[in-house]
Write a protein that holds these residues in place. Structure first.
Motif, PDB file in Angstrom:
ATOM      1  N   ALA A 169      -2.450 -10.161 -23.513  1.00  0.00           N
ATOM      2  CA  ALA A 169      -2.941  -9.161 -22.565  1.00  0.00           C
ATOM      3  C   ALA A 169      -2.770  -9.647 -21.131  1.00  0.00           C
ATOM      4  N   ASN A 170      -3.061 -10.928 -20.879  1.00  0.00           N
ATOM      5  CA  ASN A 170      -2.870 -11.471 -19.539  1.00  0.00           C
ATOM      6  C   ASN A 170      -1.413 -11.435 -19.123  1.00  0.00           C
ATOM      7  N   GLU A 171      -0.530 -11.774 -20.059  1.00  0.00           N
ATOM      8  CA  GLU A 171       0.903 -11.748 -19.763  1.00  0.00           C
ATOM      9  C   GLU A 171       1.371 -10.325 -19.464  1.00  0.00           C
ATOM     10  N   GLU A 172       0.835  -9.377 -20.210  1.00  0.00           N
ATOM     11  CA  GLU A 172       1.215  -7.986 -19.970  1.00  0.00           C
ATOM     12  C   GLU A 172       0.719  -7.516 -18.606  1.00  0.00           C
ATOM     13  N   ARG A 173      -0.486  -7.934 -18.237  1.00  0.00           N
ATOM     14  CA  ARG A 173      -0.987  -7.570 -16.909  1.00  0.00           C
ATOM     15  C   ARG A 173      -0.129  -8.181 -15.808  1.00  0.00           C
ATOM     16  N   LEU A 174       0.289  -9.441 -16.002  1.00  0.00           N
ATOM     17  CA  LEU A 174       1.157 -10.071 -15.006  1.00  0.00           C
ATOM     18  C   LEU A 174       2.502  -9.370 -14.913  1.00  0.00           C
ATOM     19  N   ARG A 175       3.034  -8.975 -16.073  1.00  0.00           N
ATOM     20  CA  ARG A 175       4.320  -8.272 -16.062  1.00  0.00           C
ATOM     21  C   ARG A 175       4.192  -6.919 -15.372  1.00  0.00           C
ATOM     22  N   LEU A 176       3.087  -6.221 -15.638  1.00  0.00           N
ATOM     23  CA  LEU A 176       2.864  -4.945 -14.973  1.00  0.00           C
ATOM     24  C   LEU A 176       2.735  -5.135 -13.464  1.00  0.00           C
ATOM     25  N   ALA A 177       2.025  -6.197 -13.056  1.00  0.00           N
ATOM     26  CA  ALA A 177       1.878  -6.465 -11.623  1.00  0.00           C
ATOM     27  C   ALA A 177       3.230  -6.761 -10.983  1.00  0.00           C
ATOM     28  N   ARG A 178       4.066  -7.560 -11.674  1.00  0.00           N
ATOM     29  CA  ARG A 178       5.389  -7.861 -11.124  1.00  0.00           C
ATOM     30  C   ARG A 178       6.241  -6.599 -11.018  1.00  0.00           C
ATOM     31  N   ASP A 179       6.212  -5.774 -12.065  1.00  0.00           N
ATOM     32  CA  ASP A 179       7.027  -4.563 -12.045  1.00  0.00           C
ATOM     33  C   ASP A 179       6.573  -3.607 -10.946  1.00  0.00           C
ATOM     34  N   LEU A 180       5.255  -3.449 -10.803  1.00  0.00           N
ATOM     35  CA  LEU A 180       4.760  -2.558  -9.750  1.00  0.00           C
ATOM     36  C   LEU A 180       5.097  -3.110  -8.369  1.00  0.00           C
ATOM     37  N   HIS A 181       5.049  -4.439  -8.232  1.00  0.00           N
ATOM     38  CA  HIS A 181       5.436  -5.032  -6.950  1.00  0.00           C
ATOM     39  C   HIS A 181       6.901  -4.758  -6.654  1.00  0.00           C
ATOM     40  N   ASP A 182       7.753  -4.934  -7.674  1.00  0.00           N
ATOM     41  CA  ASP A 182       9.179  -4.674  -7.463  1.00  0.00           C
ATOM     42  C   ASP A 182       9.440  -3.198  -7.164  1.00  0.00           C
ATOM     43  N   LEU A 183       8.674  -2.310  -7.828  1.00  0.00           N
ATOM     44  CA  LEU A 183       8.896  -0.877  -7.608  1.00  0.00           C
ATOM     45  C   LEU A 183       8.382  -0.415  -6.254  1.00  0.00           C
ATOM     46  N   LEU A 184       7.211  -0.886  -5.871  1.00  0.00           N
ATOM     47  CA  LEU A 184       6.538  -0.340  -4.699  1.00  0.00           C
ATOM     48  C   LEU A 184       6.702  -1.192  -3.445  1.00  0.00           C
ATOM     49  N   GLY A 185       7.041  -2.466  -3.613  1.00  0.00           N
ATOM     50  CA  GLY A 185       7.118  -3.328  -2.432  1.00  0.00           C
ATOM     51  C   GLY A 185       8.086  -2.804  -1.389  1.00  0.00           C
ATOM     52  N   HIS A 186       9.332  -2.509  -1.808  1.00  0.00           N
ATOM     53  CA  HIS A 186      10.339  -2.016  -0.866  1.00  0.00           C
ATOM     54  C   HIS A 186       9.959  -0.648  -0.318  1.00  0.00           C
ATOM     55  N   SER A 187       9.485   0.244  -1.204  1.00  0.00           N
ATOM     56  CA  SER A 187       9.152   1.606  -0.766  1.00  0.00           C
ATOM     57  C   SER A 187       8.008   1.605   0.251  1.00  0.00           C
ATOM     58  N   LEU A 188       6.955   0.830  -0.027  1.00  0.00           N
ATOM     59  CA  LEU A 188       5.824   0.804   0.893  1.00  0.00           C
ATOM     60  C   LEU A 188       6.199   0.151   2.219  1.00  0.00           C
ATOM     61  N   SER A 189       7.033  -0.875   2.168  1.00  0.00           N
ATOM     62  CA  SER A 189       7.498  -1.486   3.421  1.00  0.00           C
ATOM     63  C   SER A 189       8.307  -0.493   4.245  1.00  0.00           C
ATOM     64  N   LEU A 190       9.172   0.270   3.576  1.00  0.00           N
ATOM     65  CA  LEU A 190       9.978   1.266   4.274  1.00  0.00           C
ATOM     66  C   LEU A 190       9.106   2.372   4.864  1.00  0.00           C
ATOM     67  N   ILE A 191       8.101   2.795   4.100  1.00  0.00           N
ATOM     68  CA  ILE A 191       7.191   3.828   4.604  1.00  0.00           C
ATOM     69  C   ILE A 191       6.450   3.327   5.841  1.00  0.00           C
ATOM     70  N   THR A 192       6.022   2.052   5.819  1.00  0.00           N
ATOM     71  CA  THR A 192       5.306   1.489   6.964  1.00  0.00           C
ATOM     72  C   THR A 192       6.204   1.444   8.199  1.00  0.00           C
ATOM     73  N   LEU A 193       7.453   0.984   8.029  1.00  0.00           N
ATOM     74  CA  LEU A 193       8.367   0.904   9.172  1.00  0.00           C
ATOM     75  C   LEU A 193       8.681   2.282   9.741  1.00  0.00           C
ATOM     76  N   LYS A 194       8.949   3.236   8.870  1.00  0.00           N
ATOM     77  CA  LYS A 194       9.287   4.578   9.340  1.00  0.00           C
ATOM     78  C   LYS A 194       8.075   5.259   9.981  1.00  0.00           C
ATOM     79  N   SER A 195       6.890   4.943   9.492  1.00  0.00           N
ATOM     80  CA  SER A 195       5.692   5.510  10.121  1.00  0.00           C
ATOM     81  C   SER A 195       5.530   4.985  11.538  1.00  0.00           C
ATOM     82  N   GLU A 196       5.731   3.668  11.722  1.00  0.00           N
ATOM     83  CA  GLU A 196       5.652   3.106  13.070  1.00  0.00           C
ATOM     84  C   GLU A 196       6.734   3.690  13.975  1.00  0.00           C
ATOM     85  N   LEU A 197       7.948   3.847  13.432  1.00  0.00           N
ATOM     86  CA  LEU A 197       9.040   4.405  14.227  1.00  0.00           C
ATOM     87  C   LEU A 197       8.767   5.852  14.600  1.00  0.00           C
TER      88      LEU A 197
END
Length: 400
Positions: A193-221
């Motif tokens: 269960a811990n490994e699955e939670r870590l995998r889910l956290a990694r996948d969500l980071h990979d999915l959302l990290g770039h998108s949220l960073s882009l949203i933040t930059l475009k919002s400032e711009l």
């Protein structure tokens, strides 16, 4: 057959402490069955073999011996050794057996059998292998020193003392091993269960990290452009909406992938569940790899397998179960059969829900009597065949 909530077992599992009063009473009754061998001391006390004082003291001694025996075996068979307490209990049992046998006669020699059984039940195997023959030797020595012919009585007690004691050594080892296996299984499940939670956290980071960073930059711009360049700011806001929508789609796909069971995982789970229930399982005809099986259809078959195995374990009373996966035209068929009681009355909520789940994947469910008795479940889902263009086929034929 239908799926119900897991009923609470009336019996405490091997290696586990009773959790309810009912389980405690049942375990106590199983241990108390062997007290039938105390009929000879009980008859000696209740009969006219001794004076009133001897009968009273003998009855008190017998009650004390039985109480100590039950407390010792009931509490310490599947636990780790508490050396001082266990040795004190065994010393008390040995003393009672010795005093009562010497004071009241051969009928009380059977108490040494219970002492030997107690040694096997609560002592480590290495120590029990010494203690059990020692108790048996004391039994022979005490009996040999009594007046009258007690040879036959001693001979009748030697084998139960040795056999019962060493049998309890095996029972104790089985209880300890079973308990260790349960603890190891719980640890493995926790780590998984811990490994699955870590995998889910990694996948969500990979999915959302770039998108949220882009949203933040475009919002400032967009904020900097808004006073002087409203049209360009509006374009940035439109990009923000597009990126956020795509991120939402990615998250939904990831979560649905986590929720959707797979045939490979369910087949492994079926093998474990059926083996744990003492049901022989044949999975030789169930190869989980089917490249033409879409994910949604695979998820529906996986749910069907889980439901079928649950029914076999809980309701069928079967001793054997077979699972196969076969292609039938443009469909893949999952077949689960057992040799149990067969279909009951109306289908339960589990099978009704499974029918609806398969219908969402353009599949269907069939249930009925197995050819050799028992219950049969067939779940069908469509396969996605690659479409071959007619021109390509013609070209291949011309080259041939």
């Amino acid at each position: 057959m239908e799926t119900e909530d897991e009923p609470s077992s009336d019996n405490a599992a091997i290696g586990m402490r009773p959790e309810t009063r009912r389980q405690m009473i049942i375990k106590l009754l199983w241990i108390s069955i062997w007290l039938a061998y105390l009929a000879a001391p009980a008859e000696d006390v209740l009969g006219d073999h001794h004076g009133p004082l001897a009968d009273v003291l003998g009855g008190i001694g017998l009650v004390a011996f039985v109480s100590a025996y039950l407390a010792l075996v009931f509490r310490h068979t599947s636990r780790a050794l508490e050396r001082s307490r266990v040795l004190a209990w065994l010393g008390a049992l040995m003393s009672l057996a010795l005093v009562l046998s010497l004071a009241l006669g051969p009928s009380w020699l059977v108490l040494f059998v219970f002492v030997g059984i107690s040694c096997g039940a609560v002592l480590p195997a290495k120590l029990a292998r010494v203690a059990i023959p020692l108790v048996t030797g004391v039994l022979v020595a005490v009996g040999a020193g009594m007046p009258g012919s007690v040879g036959a009585l001693i001979g009748a007690l030697l084998i139960p003392a040795l056999l019962g004691g060493f049998a309890m050594v095996g029972v104790r080892q089985m209880a300890l091993t079973t308990r260790a296996l349960r603890e190891a299984r719980a640890t493995v499940a926790h780590l998984a269960a811990n490994e699955e939670r870590l995998r889910l956290a990694r996948d969500l980071h990979d999915l959302l990290g770039h998108s949220l960073s882009l949203i933040t930059l475009k919002s400032e711009l967009a904020g900097r452009m808004l006073p002087d360049k409203p049209e360009q700011a509006a374009q940035q806001v439109a990009d923000i909406e597009r990126v956020s929508r795509q991120a939402l789609v990615d998250v939904r796909e990831a979560v649905s992938g986590y929720r959707r069971p797979t045939l490979e995982a369910e087949l492994a789970g079926a093998r474990t569940a059926l083996a744990a229930a003492g049901i022989a399982v044949d999975l030789s005809g169930a190869a989980p790899d089917h490249p033409d099986l879409p994910p949604d259809e695979e998820g529906a078959l996986a749910w069907a397998l889980r439901e079928a195995v649950t029914n076999v374990v809980r309701h069928s009373g079967a001793r054997r179960c077979e699972v196969t996966l076969t292609e039938s035209g443009d469909e893949l068929c999952l077949t689960v059969t057992d040799n149990g009681r067969g279909p009951g009355g109306s289908p339960g909520n589990g099978l009704t829900g499974l029918t609806e789940r398969l219908a969402l994947a353009d599949g269907r469910l069939e249930t009925g009597q197995a050819p050799r008795g028992g219950f049969l479940l067939r779940a069908y889902v469509p396969l996605s065949r690659p479409v071959v263009a007619a021109g390509a086929g013609t070209e291949v034929e011309r080259q041939a």
